[in-house]
Design an enzyme around this catalytic site. Sequence first.
Site, PDB file in Angstrom:
ATOM      1  CD  GLU A   1     -24.158  39.435  23.261  1.00 34.29           C
ATOM      2  OE1 GLU A   1     -23.294  38.586  22.976  1.00 34.29           O
ATOM      3  OE2 GLU A   1     -24.539  39.655  24.414  1.00 34.29           O
TER       4      GLU A   1
ATOM      5  CB  SER B   1     -24.219  12.944  23.367  1.00 38.79           C
ATOM      6  OG  SER B   1     -25.212  13.746  23.919  1.00 38.79           O
TER       7      SER B   1
ATOM      8  N   GLY C   1     -29.690  25.728  23.735  1.00 37.94           N
ATOM      9  CA  GLY C   1     -30.563  26.686  23.056  1.00 37.94           C
ATOM     10  C   GLY C   1     -30.913  27.892  23.897  1.00 37.94           C
ATOM     11  CB  ALA C   2     -30.432  28.723  27.372  1.00 33.94           C
ATOM     12  N   GLY C   3     -28.696  30.253  24.720  1.00 32.60           N
ATOM     13  CA  GLY C   3     -27.746  31.340  24.492  1.00 32.60           C
ATOM     14  C   GLY C   3     -26.609  31.329  25.502  1.00 32.60           C
ATOM     15  CG  LEU C   4     -27.031  30.228  29.029  1.00 33.29           C
ATOM     16  CD1 LEU C   4     -27.605  29.482  30.234  1.00 33.29           C
ATOM     17  CD2 LEU C   4     -26.595  31.631  29.450  1.00 33.29           C
TER      18      LEU C   4
ATOM     19  CB  SER D   1     -25.013  24.175  25.139  1.00 29.05           C
ATOM     20  OG  SER D   1     -25.685  24.492  23.945  1.00 29.05           O
TER      21      SER D   1
ATOM     22  CG  ASP E   1     -20.173  31.870  21.989  1.00 29.80           C
ATOM     23  OD1 ASP E   1     -20.209  33.019  22.466  1.00 29.80           O
ATOM     24  OD2 ASP E   1     -21.013  31.441  21.173  1.00 29.80           O
TER      25      ASP E   1
END
Length: 396
Positions: free
Chosen positions: A38, A72, A136-139, A141, A186
């Site tokens: 990280e 979207s 916004g979940a840190g995944l 998007s 990412d």
Amino acid sequence: MTTPSPAIAAARTLLTEVTGREPAGVWSAPGRVNLIGEHTDYNEGYVLPFAIPHRTYAAAALREDARIRVTSTFADEPVEVALAELDEIFPTLSAAPAVPEWSAYALGVAWALRALRPDATTRGLDIAIASDVPVGAGLSSSAAIEGAVASALNELWTLDLDPVTLAQAGRRAENEAVGAPTGIMDQMASMLGRADAATFIDCRSLEAQSVPTGFTPAGLEVLVIDTQVKHSHSTGGYRERRDACERGAALLGIPSLRDASVDDLPRAAELMDDVTFRRVRHVVTENQRVLDTVHTLAEQGPRAIGDLLVASHASMRDDFEISVDELDLAVETALANGAVGARMTGGGFGGAAIALVAHDAVTPIAYAVTRAFADAGYGEPHIFTVRPSDGPRRDA
Ligand code: GLA
């Protein structure tokens, strides 16, 4: 695979509603979790993320003119501009773009691809986006949008660009069109995902290698604990951490923290203030933990990587100071209830933690974390399992 996501139909329907036409196709790209590594990517170091089953879908069709329109399911209105205008909209890193932020991911990819291949990118397009990656979940998007749009444009504009070049275009969109000073992890994780493997990336050379995780044969699952604490990397803490890393590298007299090793830490401690030193120590030890994780996975299998995950979390909590109480509680509770390892994942300041847990422990650990959150007075976390999954594809 599992049943097709309703987001495929949602993207198709939306495109037809807005344009009155059928899309030429639907393309998708996944979100990601980071297994370990990280805040090492923009320090030209190592990362070990994997793509997740949650994907973003882009239905798209060429137009007769030279305009681009994006729409979207999570925005009220389409955004439409002339392709030639993109150069005016995204001129500098500092100016706020004159389009809504959600549209800048897709339009930014078109802009970045046009810069690479001006001759081949003159036809206009309509694009409709739908997603099942939590925002916004840190995944990642945002990387999933960039990957889906890049894949659609690569095919419709017949660019024939390779996945790493498409990842670089996505990163350029993120950095220069959206204005989030992120690294390339990412986009690479999304573009290079492979089922049951993580992607080991050298963020300096951009060489990447699929590393089998062996989770399923070992009876392990990855639990994502989305704390629902929202974060954004276009503001605040993320940029400050980048600045501290650059300051640390400059004081060490090296181009980037990638060039420092654990042996350099005593010298670093002499050269800089305590906060900068702790930022440096996180990055330097985290790079080593990524290498150790790759080695341990190959030599001993996934049950042996727990301590590395836990050490990574402690380093982010104490040295890099990017965790929040909800993430710490998620990690502590998962570990106290038998997780093999756990850590926050992604940029921090909110978002999600991951826990590596035995198949049978999924429900008890999810329950324990939910209860601990309720006891602490936090909002209910969103908890689900993910399997390392494939990268971009054409879905229709
Ligand atoms: C965010 C950024 C990535 C990376 C991580 C931290 O996800 O987009 O480039 O820096 O944070 O590892």
